[in-house]
Design an enzyme around this catalytic site. Structure first.
Site, PDB file in Angstrom:
ATOM      1  N   HIS A 159      34.175  39.873  14.248  1.00 53.35           N
ATOM      2  CA  HIS A 159      33.244  39.632  13.410  1.00 53.35           C
ATOM      3  C   HIS A 159      31.670  40.064  14.622  1.00 53.35           C
ATOM      4  O   HIS A 159      32.105  39.779  15.886  1.00 53.35           O
ATOM      5  CB  HIS A 159      33.215  37.917  13.550  1.00 53.35           C
ATOM      6  CG  HIS A 159      31.584  37.702  12.292  1.00 53.35           C
ATOM      7  ND1 HIS A 159      30.542  37.734  12.371  1.00 53.35           N
ATOM      8  CD2 HIS A 159      32.277  37.484  10.422  1.00 53.35           C
ATOM      9  CE1 HIS A 159      30.543  37.179  11.680  1.00 53.35           C
ATOM     10  NE2 HIS A 159      30.886  37.185  10.426  1.00 53.35           N
ATOM     11  N   ASP A 180      38.725  36.371   6.685  1.00 59.43           N
ATOM     12  CA  ASP A 180      39.480  36.854   5.633  1.00 59.43           C
ATOM     13  C   ASP A 180      41.171  37.222   6.243  1.00 59.43           C
ATOM     14  O   ASP A 180      41.826  37.413   5.287  1.00 59.43           O
ATOM     15  CB  ASP A 180      39.186  38.502   5.448  1.00 59.43           C
ATOM     16  CG  ASP A 180      37.789  38.197   4.580  1.00 59.43           C
ATOM     17  OD1 ASP A 180      36.805  39.038   5.582  1.00 59.43           O
ATOM     18  OD2 ASP A 180      37.593  37.803   3.636  1.00 59.43           O
TER      19      ASP A 180
HETATM   20  C1  SDX Z   1      33.566  40.070   6.289  1.00 54.84           C
HETATM   21  O1  SDX Z   1      28.621  40.221   8.797  1.00 54.84           O
HETATM   22  C2  SDX Z   1      29.451  38.798   8.144  1.00 54.84           C
HETATM   23  O2  SDX Z   1      28.768  37.714   8.119  1.00 54.84           O
HETATM   24  C3  SDX Z   1      30.239  39.056   7.489  1.00 54.84           C
HETATM   25  C4  SDX Z   1      30.934  37.890   6.953  1.00 54.84           C
HETATM   26  C5  SDX Z   1      30.734  36.937   5.543  1.00 54.84           C
HETATM   27  O3  SDX Z   1      30.794  35.922   5.512  1.00 54.84           O
HETATM   28  O4  SDX Z   1      29.539  37.600   4.851  1.00 54.84           O
HETATM   29  O5  SDX Z   1      31.666  37.241   8.067  1.00 54.84           O
HETATM   30  C6  SDX Z   1      32.518  38.715   5.637  1.00 54.84           C
HETATM   31  O6  SDX Z   1      32.847  41.286   6.707  1.00 54.84           O
HETATM   32  C7  SDX Z   1      34.404  39.364   8.026  1.00 54.84           C
HETATM   33  C8  SDX Z   1      34.500  40.839   8.671  1.00 54.84           C
HETATM   34  C9  SDX Z   1      36.069  41.620   7.697  1.00 54.84           C
HETATM   35  N1  SDX Z   1      36.649  43.202   8.426  1.00 54.84           N
HETATM   36  C10 SDX Z   1      37.161  42.819   9.105  1.00 54.84           C
HETATM   37  O7  SDX Z   1      38.624  42.201   8.901  1.00 54.84           O
HETATM   38  C11 SDX Z   1      37.272  44.454   9.365  1.00 54.84           C
HETATM   39  C12 SDX Z   1      38.228  44.190  10.988  1.00 54.84           C
HETATM   40  N2  SDX Z   1      37.122  43.837  11.629  1.00 54.84           N
HETATM   41  C13 SDX Z   1      36.323  44.898  12.720  1.00 54.84           C
HETATM   42  O8  SDX Z   1      36.317  45.983  11.507  1.00 54.84           O
HETATM   43  C14 SDX Z   1      35.331  44.261  12.750  1.00 54.84           C
HETATM   44  O9  SDX Z   1      35.715  43.319  13.971  1.00 54.84           O
HETATM   45  C15 SDX Z   1      33.948  43.886  11.973  1.00 54.84           C
HETATM   46  C16 SDX Z   1      33.206  44.696  10.909  1.00 54.84           C
HETATM   47  C17 SDX Z   1      34.247  42.669  11.465  1.00 54.84           C
HETATM   48  C18 SDX Z   1      33.016  44.154  12.843  1.00 54.84           C
HETATM   49  O10 SDX Z   1      32.309  44.699  13.491  1.00 54.84           O
HETATM   50  P1  SDX Z   1      31.014  45.217  14.581  1.00 54.84           P
HETATM   51  O11 SDX Z   1      31.025  44.265  15.303  1.00 54.84           O
HETATM   52  O12 SDX Z   1      30.794  46.679  14.412  1.00 54.84           O
HETATM   53  O13 SDX Z   1      32.347  45.545  15.977  1.00 54.84           O
HETATM   54  P2  SDX Z   1      32.237  46.883  17.130  1.00 54.84           P
HETATM   55  O14 SDX Z   1      33.001  47.635  15.920  1.00 54.84           O
HETATM   56  O15 SDX Z   1      31.165  46.500  18.063  1.00 54.84           O
HETATM   57  O16 SDX Z   1      33.567  46.133  17.929  1.00 54.84           O
HETATM   58  C19 SDX Z   1      33.478  45.684  18.971  1.00 54.84           C
HETATM   59  C20 SDX Z   1      34.681  46.308  20.174  1.00 54.84           C
HETATM   60  C21 SDX Z   1      35.134  48.214  20.264  1.00 54.84           C
HETATM   61  O17 SDX Z   1      35.957  47.838  21.025  1.00 54.84           O
HETATM   62  P3  SDX Z   1      35.655  48.464  22.076  1.00 54.84           P
HETATM   63  O18 SDX Z   1      34.606  50.353  21.624  1.00 54.84           O
HETATM   64  O19 SDX Z   1      34.143  48.199  22.993  1.00 54.84           O
HETATM   65  O20 SDX Z   1      35.982  49.400  22.914  1.00 54.84           O
HETATM   66  O21 SDX Z   1      35.696  45.885  19.351  1.00 54.84           O
HETATM   67  C22 SDX Z   1      37.395  46.428  18.729  1.00 54.84           C
HETATM   68  C23 SDX Z   1      35.747  47.679  18.516  1.00 54.84           C
HETATM   69  O22 SDX Z   1      37.152  48.741  18.611  1.00 54.84           O
HETATM   70  N3  SDX Z   1      37.674  45.786  17.376  1.00 54.84           N
HETATM   71  C24 SDX Z   1      38.870  45.544  17.259  1.00 54.84           C
HETATM   72  C25 SDX Z   1      38.266  45.278  16.041  1.00 54.84           C
HETATM   73  N4  SDX Z   1      36.811  45.055  15.063  1.00 54.84           N
HETATM   74  C26 SDX Z   1      36.819  44.676  16.584  1.00 54.84           C
HETATM   75  N5  SDX Z   1      39.343  45.855  17.469  1.00 54.84           N
HETATM   76  C27 SDX Z   1      40.220  45.730  16.778  1.00 54.84           C
HETATM   77  N6  SDX Z   1      40.814  45.429  15.478  1.00 54.84           N
HETATM   78  C28 SDX Z   1      39.550  44.512  15.441  1.00 54.84           C
HETATM   79  N7  SDX Z   1      39.302  44.035  14.122  1.00 54.84           N
END
Ligand code: SDX
Length: 444
Positions: A311, A368
Site C-alpha cells: 500500500h 483487497d
Molecule cells: C487499493 O491509495 C489507496 O488508499 C488505495 C486503496 C483505497 O482504499 O483506495 O487502499 C485501495 O488500491 C489497495 C491496493 C490494491 N493494489 C494491489 O493490491 C496491487 C498490488 N500492490 C502493488 O502494486 C503496490 O503495493 C501498490 C500499487 C498498492 C502500492 O505501490 P507503491 O506505493 O507505488 O509501491 P512501490 O511501487 O513504491 O513499491 C515499493 C517496493 C518496490 O520494490 P523495490 O523497488 O523497493 O525493490 O515494494 C515492492 C515494489 O516492487 N512492492 C511489491 C508489491 N507492492 C510493492 N512487491 C511485490 N508484491 C507487491 N504487491
C-alpha cells in the site's frame, strides 16, 4: 486553508544564495507539511514528485490515515468502531455531513435512498445495447455519466441539498450495479423494494428471482454493511484524486464520479480484489504452490506483484484487511461454506509476513486481499468485485467532491511539469522527410 494550521515556523530554502521562508503547517493529528503555494511566484522554481509520493493535494477534514500504525478514522471516528456499530448508510451520512446522524436524520436519509432507488425506464434500454460480456465497470461508469441527461436538476444546482444529491446517486448506483449483474446473466430484473434496508435491498435485487425467492440472511446483510463501510473512503487515493481533479473544472457530480469509477477499475487500485481471487485460483489449480508466486513477486525482473499486498500509505497492517479477514471466517461459517481459497490466502499471508522481502518493504495484506472471498461466499461473481468497491467508495467520493466545491479558495487543478523533450528545432517540409529509426525518448 486557515492560518490556524500554520505552526509559526518556516522551513528555509536557499537557491542561488537567496533564502526563502516556506511556512510549516500542521494538521489536526500532527501531520506536518511545507506550504509551497507561493514557491513558483517567489523563486520561479516548481517541485517534481512523480506519483505524488510526497505531495499533499489539499487539506481535508474527511479521513485520516496513519500508515505506520495502521490507523483509519472517518471524521475522527475509528474504522473499527464504525464497522462494529454502524450501518453503511449511517457511515455515508457521517462522511457527507461530518457528524453521526440522529435517529430522525438517519430515517430521513434512508427514506431518500428509497425514494430515489429507481432509474429512468429509458436507461434500462441501455443494457440491451451492451455486449453480453461487457465489463461491469465500463457499464457503471457510462451509466453514471448518462444520469445527468436524465436528471439535469442534479447538475443545475449541484449543492442544493447534499442529502438529495448524494442519496440519488448512492441509491441509483446500487440499482445500476444489480441490474448490470442480472442483465449479464440474462435474468429478469428485480426492482428495489421500499421495505428493505440498503444492503438487504441490494442483495435482493442481485439474487431474488421469480422462480426462487431469495432468503435474506441478516448475517450476510451485516457482513455487506461492514465491507461497504470499510471501503467508504480512504483520503486522496487514486480514484478520489480523479474525482477531485475532474470536479475541479466545475464538472457535475455524475461526470466526476464516472472518472473515479474509471480510475478505481485499475488492477493496481480497486481492480486488485478481482485479481487476488484470480491469483488464489491459479495457486489452487497448481496444488497450492504459493511459493512460486512469492518467488515471482520477489523477482526484480518479474513484473508480477503479489496482488492484495502492499500500500502507498500503510507500511504496517491495513486495518481494513484484519476486519475483513475476521468477517470472512464468520460469513463462511454462517453460510456453511468452506472455500479453499481462504485457506490459501491465510497461508500466503503467513509465508509473506515471515519473509524479509515483504517485511523490509512494509508489504502487508491490503483491503483487497480478503474482500473477494466474502463476495464469492455471498454469490457475487468476480467481475462484479470492483463494482462492489465502487458501491462502497461512493459516499467518500461525493464527500470529497462536495468538500472541494465548498472551498472558497478552490482553483482548477492544473499540475506543472518539467519539460525534457527535444529542444526547439526547424520545421521539416514533407518532401524533405526521410525514413529513419526514431530512438525512444531517453527521459525515464
Ligand atoms: C487499493 O491509495 C489507496 O488508499 C488505495 C486503496 C483505497 O482504499 O483506495 O487502499 C485501495 O488500491 C489497495 C491496493 C490494491 N493494489 C494491489 O493490491 C496491487 C498490488 N500492490 C502493488 O502494486 C503496490 O503495493 C501498490 C500499487 C498498492 C502500492 O505501490 P507503491 O506505493 O507505488 O509501491 P512501490 O511501487 O513504491 O513499491 C515499493 C517496493 C518496490 O520494490 P523495490 O523497488 O523497493 O525493490 O515494494 C515492492 C515494489 O516492487 N512492492 C511489491 C508489491 N507492492 C510493492 N512487491 C511485490 N508484491 C507487491 N504487491
Amino acid at each position: 486553508m486557515k492560518d490556524k494550521f500554520f505552526t509559526g515556523k518556516n522551513a528555509e530554502l536557499t537557491i542561488e544564495g537567496k533564502t526563502y521562508p516556506l511556512p510549516i503547517i500542521e494538521g489536526t493529528e500532527g501531520e506536518r507539511a511545507i506550504d509551497i503555494r507561493d514557491l513558483r511566484k517567489d523563486t520561479g522554481y516548481i517541485t517534481l514528485d512523480s506519483g505524488y509520493m510526497n505531495t499533499g493535494s489539499c487539506a481535508s477534514g474527511i479521513t485520516y490515515l496513519e500508515g505506520s500504525q495502521g490507523i483509519l478514522n472517518y471524521r475522527g471516528y475509528a474504522i473499527e468502531e464504525l464497522a462494529e456499530n454502524c450501518s453503511f448508510v449511517e457511515v455515508a451520512y457521517l462522511l457527507l455531513h461530518g457528524y453521526l446522524p440522529t435517529y430522525d436524520e438517519l430515517r430521513h436519509f434512508s427514506y431518500l435512498l428509497g425514494r430515489f432507488a429507481l432509474i429512468h425506464e429509458d436507461m434500462i434500454h441501455f443494457f440491451d445495447h451492451f455486449p453480453p460480456n461487457a465489463a461491469p465497470m465500463a457499464i457503471l461508469s457510462s451509466m453514471v455519466n448518462s444520469l445527468s441527461n436524465f436528471y439535469p436538476e442534479m447538475t443545475e444546482n449541484p449543492l442544493e441539498d447534499i442529502d438529495i444529491i448524494a442519496t440519488r446517486l448512492i441509491s441509483k448506483v446500487r440499482t445500476i450495479a444489480a441490474f448490470t449483474y442480472k442483465k449479464s446473466m440474462g435474468w429478469p430484473l428485480v426492482y428495489p423494494r421500499h421495505d428493505l434496508t440498503y444492503c438487504a435491498n441490494f442483495l435482493n435485487m442481485m439474487f431474488d428471482s421469480p422462480v426462487k425467492p431469495y432468503e435474506i440472511n441478516p448475517d450476510v446483510v451485516s457482513a455487506l454493511n461492514k465491507i461497504l463501510i470499510l471501503h467508504a473512503d480512504h483520503e486522496q487515493n487514486c480514484s478520489t484524486s480523479a474525482v477531485r481533479l475532474v470536479g475541479s473544472a466545475r464538472v457535475n457530480l455524475y461526470a466526476s464520479i464516472s472518472a473515479g469509477i474509471s480510475a478505481l477499475w485499475g488492477p493496481l487500485h480497486g481492480g486488485a480484489n478481482q485479481a487476488v481471487v484470480a491469483m488464489l485460483e491459479d495457486i489452487y489449480a497448481s496444488d497450492g504452490d504459493y511459493e512460486k508466486y512469492i518467488k515471482k513477486a520477489k523477482d526484480p525482473n518479474d513484473p508480477f506483484r503479489l496482488v492484495g499486498f502492499g500500500h502507498r500509505v500503510y507500511k504496517s497492517h491495513d486495518p481494513r484487511s484484519r476486519i475483513i479477514k475476521k468477517a470472512c471466517d464468520e460469513v463462511l461459517v454462517t453460510l456453511k461454506v468452506s472455500d479453499p481459497l481462504l485457506d490459501i490466502a491465510k497461508e500466503l499471508e503467513e509465508v509473506a509476513l515471515n519473509d524479509e522481502y515483504f517485511l523490509e518493504r512494509g508489504l502487508y495484506p491490503n483491503v483487497d486481499f480478503y474482500s473477494g472471498i466474502i463476495y464469492r461466499a455471498i454469490g457475487i461473481p468476480s467481475n462484479m468485485f470492483t463494482v462492489m468497491f465502487a458501491l462502497g467508495r461512493l459516499p467518500g467520493w461525493i464527500a470529497h467532491w462536495k468538500e472541494m466545491w465548498d472551498d472558497p479558495n478552490w482553483r482548477i487543478s492544473r499540475p506543472r511539469q518539467v519539460y525534457v523533450g527535444p529542444e526547439h528545432r526547424p520545421f521539416i517540409p514533407m518532401e524533405d522527410r526521410v525514413e529513419e529509426d526514431h530512438e525512444e525518448p531517453d527521459i525515464y
